[in-house]
Enzyme design. Structure first.
Site, mmCIF file in Angstrom:
data_model
loop_
_atom_site.group_PDB
_atom_site.id
_atom_site.type_symbol
_atom_site.label_atom_id
_atom_site.label_comp_id
_atom_site.label_asym_id
_atom_site.label_seq_id
_atom_site.Cartn_x
_atom_site.Cartn_y
_atom_site.Cartn_z
ATOM 1 N N TYR A 196 0.818 -1.212 0.000
ATOM 2 C CA TYR A 196 0.000 0.000 0.000
ATOM 3 C C TYR A 196 0.847 1.255 0.000
ATOM 4 C CZ TYR A 196 0.934 0.997 4.956
ATOM 5 O OH TYR A 196 1.542 1.328 6.139
ATOM 6 N N ARG A 209 8.143 4.047 -4.700
ATOM 7 C CA ARG A 209 8.210 3.126 -3.557
ATOM 8 C C ARG A 209 7.179 2.003 -3.723
ATOM 9 N NH1 ARG A 209 7.523 5.547 2.390
ATOM 10 N NH2 ARG A 209 5.371 5.762 1.705
ATOM 11 N N ARG A 236 -8.615 -19.940 -0.046
ATOM 12 C CA ARG A 236 -7.533 -19.675 0.897
ATOM 13 C C ARG A 236 -6.502 -20.793 0.849
ATOM 14 N NH1 ARG A 236 -5.168 -20.671 5.362
ATOM 15 N NH2 ARG A 236 -4.191 -18.987 6.566
ATOM 16 N N HIS A 250 -2.111 -20.887 0.436
ATOM 17 C CA HIS A 250 -0.965 -19.968 0.399
ATOM 18 C C HIS A 250 -0.441 -19.712 -1.009
ATOM 19 C CE1 HIS A 250 -1.141 -20.817 4.623
ATOM 20 N NE2 HIS A 250 -0.123 -20.040 4.890
ATOM 21 N N LYS A 257 6.389 -1.816 2.055
ATOM 22 C CA LYS A 257 5.188 -1.237 2.680
ATOM 23 C C LYS A 257 4.047 -2.234 2.500
ATOM 24 C CE LYS A 257 3.181 3.404 3.208
ATOM 25 N NZ LYS A 257 3.284 3.510 4.659
ATOM 26 N N GLU A 275 12.122 2.843 14.280
ATOM 27 C CA GLU A 275 11.280 3.948 13.793
ATOM 28 C C GLU A 275 9.989 3.969 14.613
ATOM 29 O OE1 GLU A 275 10.043 3.271 9.700
ATOM 30 O OE2 GLU A 275 9.979 1.118 10.039
ATOM 31 N N LEU A 278 11.063 1.442 7.099
ATOM 32 C CA LEU A 278 10.458 1.840 5.827
ATOM 33 C C LEU A 278 11.255 3.021 5.260
ATOM 34 C CD1 LEU A 278 7.795 1.443 4.071
ATOM 35 C CD2 LEU A 278 7.026 3.538 5.180
HETATM 36 N N1 PLP Z 1 7.605 4.214 9.104
HETATM 37 C C1 PLP Z 1 6.470 3.496 9.136
HETATM 38 C C2 PLP Z 1 6.481 2.159 9.791
HETATM 39 C C3 PLP Z 1 5.303 3.987 8.549
HETATM 40 O O1 PLP Z 1 4.173 3.250 8.569
HETATM 41 C C4 PLP Z 1 5.326 5.271 7.950
HETATM 42 C C5 PLP Z 1 4.137 5.824 7.333
HETATM 43 O O2 PLP Z 1 3.070 5.313 7.381
HETATM 44 C C6 PLP Z 1 6.517 5.987 7.965
HETATM 45 C C7 PLP Z 1 7.646 5.427 8.529
HETATM 46 C C8 PLP Z 1 6.590 7.335 7.317
HETATM 47 O O3 PLP Z 1 6.631 7.172 5.911
HETATM 48 P P1 PLP Z 1 6.228 8.329 4.946
HETATM 49 O O4 PLP Z 1 7.106 9.490 5.294
HETATM 50 O O5 PLP Z 1 6.537 7.827 3.590
HETATM 51 O O6 PLP Z 1 4.803 8.637 5.188
#
Ligand code: PLP
Length: 279
Positions: free
Chosen positions: A32, A51, A98, A100, A144, A177, A201
């Site tokens: 997403y 991304r 369902r 895998h 993501k 993070e 991320l």
């Molecule tokens: N880290 C995580 C785990 C996130 O879910 C997000 C955003 O949802 C971010 C960092 C920040 O990412 P972005 O600056 O691309 O929104």
């Protein structure tokens, strides 16, 4: 007879709408993006699409045309007519029984919403409290993906403690993070954030903050810090698309700096706002 039960209604399995058989629901098998607009202009669309393409590629979800996604995002945004919008979209591998690995004859499902962004003025003006939580996520946090249970549980814990964000700490006592944000510390005129890699991320806002920081006295250091170091940092902030920079004024119950947004944080927020206006 093969059947399914949806809430309290039994339906023949063959009659089930494909949405109930989405691999996104069964397995979190999808990726997403979240992007936003500022005053009627979509921000950093190409960064987000790049991304997204990478997430699709890393998860081997095929048959998605990024130009088509761009068209859909723009079309939906224009239709919604929301100046400061949050645009969410995901692609799952598709719908099917369902199993895998049964993925023949399925095609990706696309879903998108355009909604009004929540006003972050209060958080940005006064700062937020954060609390730490173990980083229970998988080993490919650079993707993501829709698998967000660990992030959700972390955020619930923060909420229970009266905090707005959970700061994730790995097994080596290092901050990775936020549960849905990048995390930054200012320590003696150095701007410190976890280096890019598979455990965070590649946040678009993080990237922009690091670019903006070049125009300040701050030296950028992409290295890990511990919660103890964060507690003693001069300033802390989080960064995320929907709110850009948000100062942190309390970390695990301890006041950060003098308990108000720090001077470098405010400078970066100011520069971010100026950059958005030029965008
Ligand atoms: N880290 C995580 C785990 C996130 O879910 C997000 C955003 O949802 C971010 C960092 C920040 O990412 P972005 O600056 O691309 O929104």
């Amino acid at each position: 007879m093969q059947i399914a039960m949806v809430q309290d209604k039994i339906v023949p399995f063959e009659d089930l709408a494909p949405v109930y058989l989405d691999r996104g629901t069964f397995f979190g098998d999808g990726v997403y993006e979240v992007l936003r607009s500022y005053d009627g202009h979509i921000f950093a669309l190409e960064d987000h699409l790049k991304r997204f393409a990478r997430s699709l590629n890393e998860t081997n979800i095929t048959g998605v045309d990024i130009d088509d996604i761009r068209t859909k995002v723009v079309e939906a945004f224009e239709k919604a007519k929301i100046d400061n919008a949050k645009i969410y979209f995901h692609i799952t591998r598709g719908s099917g029984v369902r199993d895998h690995t049964s993925i023949t004859n399925i095609k990706p499902n696309f879903f998108l919403t355009v909604t009004t962004l929540e006003d972050a003025t209060e958080q940005k003006t006064n700062g937020i409290k954060v609390s730490t939580f173990p980083d229970w996520r998988w080993k490919r946090c650079d993707i993501k993906s829709l698998n967000l249970l660990a992030n959700v549980l972390a955020k619930f814990d923060a909420q229970k403690k009266g905090c707005s964000e959970a700061i994730l700490v790995n097994d080596n006592d290092q901050i990775t993070e936020g549960s849905s944000s990048a995390f930054f510390a200012v320590i003696q005129s150095k701007l410190v954030t976890h280096p890019l890699g598979k455990d965070i991320l590649p946040s678009i806002t993080r990237k922009i903050v690091l670019e903006i920081a070049r125009d300040t006295d701050l030296e950028v250091l992409e290295k890990t810090i511990t919660p103890a170091q964060a507690k003693n940092a001069d300033e802390l902030f989080i960064a995320v698309t929907t709110r850009d920079i948000v100062p942190v004024v309390e970390f695990d119950g301890q006041m950060t700096g003098d308990g108000t947004p720090g001077k470098y944080t405010k400078q970066l927020m100011q520069k971010f706002a100026e950059m958005v206006k030029r965008f």
